[in-house]
Design a protein around this motif. Structure first.
Motif, PDB file in Angstrom:
ATOM      1  N   GLU A  87       0.960  -1.226  -0.027  1.00 25.18           N
ATOM      2  CA  GLU A  87      -0.019   0.146   0.131  1.00 25.18           C
ATOM      3  C   GLU A  87       0.864   1.358  -0.030  1.00 25.18           C
ATOM      4  O   GLU A  87       1.690   1.321   0.575  1.00 25.18           O
ATOM      5  CB  GLU A  87      -0.919   0.142   1.240  1.00 25.18           C
ATOM      6  N   ILE A  88       0.778   2.127  -0.956  1.00 27.96           N
ATOM      7  CA  ILE A  88       1.340   3.445  -0.719  1.00 27.96           C
ATOM      8  C   ILE A  88       0.733   4.649  -0.694  1.00 27.96           C
ATOM      9  O   ILE A  88       1.143   5.644  -0.407  1.00 27.96           O
ATOM     10  CB  ILE A  88       2.305   3.563  -2.369  1.00 27.96           C
ATOM     11  N   ALA A  89      -0.628   4.407  -0.813  1.00 26.60           N
ATOM     12  CA  ALA A  89      -1.275   5.476  -0.225  1.00 26.60           C
ATOM     13  C   ALA A  89      -2.890   5.179   0.107  1.00 26.60           C
ATOM     14  O   ALA A  89      -3.161   4.047  -0.333  1.00 26.60           O
ATOM     15  CB  ALA A  89      -1.278   6.556  -1.265  1.00 26.60           C
ATOM     16  N   HIS A  90      -3.601   5.924   0.623  1.00 20.83           N
ATOM     17  CA  HIS A  90      -4.862   5.622   1.133  1.00 20.83           C
ATOM     18  C   HIS A  90      -5.557   6.949   1.462  1.00 20.83           C
ATOM     19  O   HIS A  90      -5.154   7.691   2.350  1.00 20.83           O
ATOM     20  CB  HIS A  90      -4.666   4.625   2.039  1.00 20.83           C
ATOM     21  N   GLY A  91      -6.701   7.194   1.081  1.00 25.93           N
ATOM     22  CA  GLY A  91      -7.480   8.327   1.739  1.00 25.93           C
ATOM     23  C   GLY A  91      -8.546   8.762   0.667  1.00 25.93           C
ATOM     24  O   GLY A  91      -9.136   7.981  -0.301  1.00 25.93           O
TER      25      GLY A  91
ATOM     26  N   LYS B 142       3.314  10.011  -4.083  1.00 20.29           N
ATOM     27  CA  LYS B 142       3.834   8.697  -4.293  1.00 20.29           C
ATOM     28  C   LYS B 142       2.892   8.027  -5.576  1.00 20.29           C
ATOM     29  O   LYS B 142       3.330   7.290  -6.315  1.00 20.29           O
ATOM     30  CB  LYS B 142       3.588   8.026  -3.104  1.00 20.29           C
ATOM     31  N   VAL B 143       1.631   8.290  -5.502  1.00 21.99           N
ATOM     32  CA  VAL B 143       0.731   7.871  -6.424  1.00 21.99           C
ATOM     33  C   VAL B 143       0.860   8.307  -7.768  1.00 21.99           C
ATOM     34  O   VAL B 143       1.020   7.553  -8.907  1.00 21.99           O
ATOM     35  CB  VAL B 143      -0.789   8.466  -5.937  1.00 21.99           C
ATOM     36  N   ILE B 144       1.265   9.736  -7.781  1.00 21.05           N
ATOM     37  CA  ILE B 144       1.720  10.232  -9.137  1.00 21.05           C
ATOM     38  C   ILE B 144       2.919   9.519  -9.674  1.00 21.05           C
ATOM     39  O   ILE B 144       2.987   9.064 -10.820  1.00 21.05           O
ATOM     40  CB  ILE B 144       2.197  11.791  -9.151  1.00 21.05           C
ATOM     41  N   GLU B 145       4.007   9.171  -8.874  1.00 20.72           N
ATOM     42  CA  GLU B 145       5.067   8.695  -9.264  1.00 20.72           C
ATOM     43  C   GLU B 145       4.807   7.241  -9.733  1.00 20.72           C
ATOM     44  O   GLU B 145       5.350   6.910 -10.901  1.00 20.72           O
ATOM     45  CB  GLU B 145       6.158   8.755  -8.024  1.00 20.72           C
TER      46      GLU B 145
END
Lengths: 399, 276
Positions: free
Chosen positions: B251-255, B265-268
Motif C-alpha cells: 500500500e503506497i497511499a490511502h484516503g 507517491k501515487v503520481i510517481e
C-alpha cells in the motif's frame, strides 16, 4: 443322494451367441427370425454398456477425467450383488410366489449400487482429489493405477477364480413338499478348498420323483434340514428385457436430475468453470463426490445385471465391459448423458448384429470371433465421421 | 506476531477516519509470497459497513492477488482476513461466498453454456423443499421452491435490465450485458460485501456512466459494502469514498479521492520515476 455340479449358466461373455446354429434356409422370414435374438441380445448388452457409460460421461463432463477405474466400480458392485444373492438368503422370507426372489434381487441391486457409489466416493477422496490440481495426465495415470489396484485387491479378497452366478432359489419347508417330489430339492453343504475358500456345494437331498414319505422327512429332520430349495433358472431374454426397461426408466430420471435440480445446475456450473463455481458458493468437492457417487451407483446396478445375464463374476469382470462402455461414451459424445445411452445401445447392437450380418450375408464364418475387433473398428469409423461423437459439441478454445 | 497484525489493521482503520462501528471487512497485514516473489506485502484494508472503496494501482501491483486472498481463491502466506466479525482466514472460498462475500471477475467467468437465468439460479440459496428426495419425487414443495427460485432470479435479471436475455446462453450475450450478468450472479449470493474486479473494463463512456449509477443504486438498495478494482480513474474518483493505492504489492497511499490524486507517491507510481 447324489452329488450334482453347481449349475452353470452361459459363458462369461456374450460370445455365447456364436454357438447358436444358424438356419441355412434362405428367405426373409427365416432371416428375421434368426436376427431377432441377436437384436434382443444386442439391446440387453447395450443397456448394460449404457449403464456403465453414464458414469464415464458424467465424471468426464464435470472434471474432464477419464476414470479408468470405473469398470472396477462395476466389478465391485457385481461382487457385492453376488454376495448378497448368495448369502443373504432373502428368498427364504415367507412371501408368496416369486416375491422372495424379487425382494432378493432388489436388495442385491440396491446394495451393489450403494457399495459401488461409496467405493467411488472413497476413491475420489483418496486418489483423485489429491492430484486434481496436478493436471490431466497425472489424474489419468492415477485412474489407471486405481483400476489395477482395485482389480488386485479383488483378487486377494475373493480369488482370481470366476464364481458362478448363484441361481435364485425357491425355498420350501420340508413339511410342505408334495408326496412325490416334482423337482430336485437341495440343501447346501459347505466345504473348504485347499486355498481355504469356503465353497457351498448344493447336494440333492430330494431328487425329482422321490417319494417324500415320513421316513424321509424324519431323516431330513434328523440332519437339521427343515427347508430345502430348488434352483430357478433365469430366462435370459426376460432378464435382458428387464435391464433395458430399467435403463429406460432410470436414464430420463438421471438426465432430469442433471438438467433441472439444484445439484444438477451446480454440476454444470462446476463443469463449465470450477473456480468461478467455488467463488459463487458452490462446494466443488461435494459436487464432484456426488457425481462420482451417482455414476458408480448406476454402474453397480449394471454390474449385477451383467453377472446375472452372463453368469460369472471374477476380478477382471469390469475390464472389457468398462472399456466398451468407454467406447460407448465416446461414440455418444463424452460428457453427454443421452449420448452415453445411445452410444451404449448402438455399441451393444452393433457387437451382436454386425457379426451376424457379416456371417450371414458375407459368408464370413469367423465373424463372431472378431466381434470385439468389429466393435472397435466401428468406434474408429464413428470418430472419423464425427470426431466429437453423436451428441458431442466442439469444445471452444479458452482465450 | 498476531498482535502486530492486529495493530496494523487498526492503524489503517484509524487513518480512514470513520472507525466508529466495527468494520464489515478487514485484511490484517496480509502477505502473499510465490516462491521468492512477494505479490502482496502486509496489506491492511478495512471497510466500514456501506462504504464504497476503490483499489487502484498500476498493472502488476497485486490488486487481483489481493482479491484472491480476500475471497479465499488463494491462501495467505501471512496475516488474517476478517469478515462480519469473524476470522475467515481458514475458511474455504465457497464458505466465504456463502457468508456473503461475492465477486465479479476481471475476465468474465460466467458459465458460458448455461442460460443467463440458470447462471443466476445456480447461485441462489435454495428455500425449503428443494432437497434431492423432493426433487426426485417432484413433490409440490419442490415445485414451489423451484418457482420461487426462478422468480427471484428473474427479479434480479430485471433489476439489471437483463430480463430479455434470460433464456439466452450467457456466452451469446453482448459484452456489456455479460458484465452486468456477472454482477447479477454475484448479487444472487445476497452478499454483504461485493468485490468488483474491473467492472467497467471494455465499456464505452456512456456504458461506464450507466454502470456507475447502477452500482451506486444497488449499494443503497441492498445495503452493500463494495470494494472495486478499476483502472478508469474517472470511474473510481467518481464513485469511491476512499481509495487504497497499491504498487509492487504494497500500500503506497490511502484516503479520499482528492487526497490520493494529489499524493506524490501515487503520481510517481502511475507516471514513472522521472515524472515528478
Amino acid at each position: 443322494m447324489s452329488l450334482v455340479a453347481a449349475p452353470l449358466l452361459a459363458a462369461p461373455f456374450p460370445a455365447a451367441g456364436a454357438g447358436v446354429p444358424l438356419a441355412t434356409a434362405p428367405g426373409a422370414v427365416g432371416f428375421f427370425e434368426d436376427l431377432l435374438p441377436f437384436l434382443l441380445n444386442g439391446f440387453g448388452l447395450g443397456a448394460i454398456f449404457a449403464f456403465i457409460a453414464l458414469g464415464y460421461t458424467m465424471v468426464y463432463g464435470i472434471i474432464k477425467l477419464i476414470n479408468f477405474a470405473h469398470g472396477e466400480f462395476f466389478m465391485f458392485g457385481a461382487y457385492v450383488g453376488y454376495f448378497c444373492l448368495r448369502d443373504l438368503e432373502l428368498e427364504r422370507v415367507a412371501l408368496p410366489g416369486p416375491l422372495p426372489i424379487v425382494l432378493d434381487f432388489l436388495v442385491a441391486l440396491t446394495a451393489a449400487a450403494f457399495a459401488a457409489g461409496l467405493l467411488a466416493v472413497l476413491t475420489e477422496r483418496l486418489a483423485y482429489r489429491p492430484v486434481r490440481k496436478a493436471g490431466r495426465i497425472a489424474a489419468l495415470l492415477t485412474a489407471v493405477g486405481v483400476s489395477l489396484l482395485l482389480q488386485n485387491v479383488a483378487m486377494r479378497l475373493w480369488g482370481a477364480q470366476a464364481r458362478a452366478f448363484p441361481d435364485p432359489k425357491a425355498w420350501s419347508r420340508v413339511a410342505d413338499l408334495p408326496e412325490v417330489a416334482r423337482d430336485d430339492w437341495h440343501r447346501d453343504v459347505a466345504f473348504h478348498t485347499d486355498a481355504g475358500a469356503e465353497i457351498l456345494e448344493p447336494r440333492v437331498e430330494v431328487a425329482a420323483g422321490t417319494r417324500v414319505d415320513p421316513a424321509l422327512r424324519e431323516a431330513l429332520a434328523a440332519r437339521g434340514v427343515d427347508h430345502v430349495y430348488r434352483t430357478v433358472t433365469l430366462d435370459r431374454d426376460a432378464l435382458q428385457a428387464f435391464v433395458l426397461l430399467a435403463l429406460l426408466l432410470w436414464a430420463p430420471l438421471l438426465w432430469w436430475l442433471v438438467k433441472r435440480t439444484r445439484m444438477g445446475k451446480a454440476m454444470r456450473a462446476v463443469s463449465e468453470d470450477p473456480d468461478a463455481a467455488r467463488l459463487m458458493g458452490i462446494p466443488l468437492d461435494r459436487v464432484v463426490a456426488a457425481t462420482f457417487f451417482l455414476g458408480a451407483f448406476v454402474a453397480g446396478v449394471g454390474g449385477v445385471a451383467y453377472i446375472a445375464t452372463y453368469g460369472k463374476v471374477f476380478p477382471l469382470v469390469g475390464f472389457l465391459p468398462g472399456l466398451k462402455a468407454f467406447v460407448a461414451a465416446v461414440i455418444g459424445g463424452i460428457g453427454s448423458i443421452p449420448g452415453a445411452i445411445l452410444g451404449g445401445l448402438i455399441l451393444g447392437v452393433t457387437e451382436m448384429v454386425l457379426p451376424f450380418l457379416l456371417q450371414r450375408l458375407a459368408g464370413w464364418e469367423e465373424a463372431f470371433a472378431w466381434k470385439d475387433a468389429i466393435a472397435f473398428a466401428f468406434l474408429i469409423l464413428v470418430l472419423v465421421v464425427r470426431p466429437t461423437g453423436l451428441f458431442g459439441r466442439a469444445t471452444r478454445e479458452k482465450v | 506476531m498476531a498482535r502486530l497484525a492486529r495493530a496494523a489493521g487498526r492503524g489503517a482503520g484509524a487513518r480512514g477516519g470513520r472507525a466508529v462501528s466495527p468494520p464489515l471487512f478487514e485484511t490484517r497485514a496480509v502477505t502473499k509470497r510465490y516462491g521468492g516473489l512477494t505479490a502482496v506485502r502486509a496489506v491492511s484494508v478495512r471497510l466500514e459497513p456501506g462504504e464504497l472503496v476503490g483499489l487502484i494501482g498500476p498493472n502488476g501491483a497485486g490488486k487481483t492477488t489481493l482479491f484472491n486472498l480476500i475471497t479465499g481463491a488463494d491462501t495467505v502466506s501471512e496475516g488474517r482476513v476478517w469478515f462480519a466479525g469473524r476470522d475467515v482466514t481458514a475458511l474455504k472460498d465457497y464458505q466465504r461466498a456463502r457468508l456473503g462475500m461475492a465477486r465479479t471477475f476481471q475476465n468474465i467467468r460466467l458459465w458460458p453454456d448455461m442460460s443467463a437465468l440458470d447462471n443466476v439460479r445456480a447461485v441462489l440459496a435454495p428455500g425449503p423443499g428443494s432437497g434431492a428426495v423432493a426433487a426426485v419425487l417432484r413433490l409440490p414443495a419442490f415445485r414451489r421452491s423451484e418457482a420461487a427460485l426462478t422468480a427471484r432470479a428473474e427479479a434480479l435479471l430485471d433489476r439489471l435490465g437483463l430480463r430479455a436475455h434470460a433464456d439466452a446462453r450467457s456466452v451469446d450475450l453482448p459484452y456489456g450485458e455479460q458484465r452486468k450478468l456477472e454482477i447479477c450472479r454475484a448479487l444472487a449470493l445476497e452478499p454483504r460485501l461485493l468485490l468488483l474486479d474491473e467492472p467497467a473494463a471494455g465499456m464505452n463512456p456512456a456504458e461506464k456512466a450507466a454502470l456507475m449509477a447502477t452500482v451506486e443504486e444497488l449499494r443503497r438498495e441492498r445495503n452493500l459494502t463494495i470494494l472495486v478494482i478499476e483502472h478508469d480513474m474517472k470511474f473510481v474518483m467518481g464513485i469511491c469514498e476512499r481509495i487504497y493505492v497499491l504498487d509492487h504489492g504494497e500500500e503506497i497511499a490511502h484516503g479520499r479521492p482528492d487526497e490520493v490524486r494529489a499524493d506524490p507517491k501515487v503520481i510517481e507510481a502511475y507516471l514513472g520515476g522521472g515524472a515528478c
